[in-house]
Design an enzyme around this catalytic site. Structure first.
Site, short mmCIF file in Angstrom:
data_model
loop_
_atom_site.label_atom_id
_atom_site.label_comp_id
_atom_site.label_asym_id
_atom_site.label_seq_id
_atom_site.Cartn_x
_atom_site.Cartn_y
_atom_site.Cartn_z
N CYS A 20 0.84 -1.18 0.00
CA CYS A 20 0.00 0.00 0.00
C CYS A 20 0.89 1.25 0.00
O CYS A 20 1.89 1.26 0.73
CB CYS A 20 -0.90 -0.02 1.24
SG CYS A 20 -2.08 1.32 1.32
N PRO A 21 0.60 2.21 -0.80
CA PRO A 21 -0.59 2.47 -1.59
C PRO A 21 -0.47 2.09 -3.07
O PRO A 21 -1.32 2.46 -3.87
CB PRO A 21 -0.76 3.98 -1.46
CG PRO A 21 0.65 4.49 -1.51
CD PRO A 21 1.44 3.42 -0.73
#
Length: 81
Positions: A20-21
């Protein structure tokens, strides 16, 4: 209810190994290239996609179709609205 095994994605986006992201960032870029109604299969190894992708779909008005997990791989399905 949609049977995920029946989905034939128009595009596969492999985000395996990304944290993430980056899966959401890559999904956002790729979904812009699809036509409304087309389906994308996102492959990921980061468990955060379980909550991140449905939330992203809700925020961007795209349709979250579901998730299936095979081993350490998450397969998520998104339809562009």
């Amino acid at each position: 209810m949609i049977n995920l095994d029946d989905i034939k994605p128009d595009y596969n986006l492999d985000c395996s190994g990304l944290m993430c992201p980056l899966p959401i960032y890559n999904l956002g870029k790729k979904i812009k290239e699809l036509q409304p109604g087309q389906t994308l299969e996102l492959l990921a190894t980061d468990s955060g996609v379980e909550s991140d992708i449905p939330a992203w779909c809700k925020a961007t008005n795209n349709e979250y179709l579901g998730l299936k997990q095979e081993g350490g791989i998450y397969k998520l399905y998104v339809r562009k609205n």
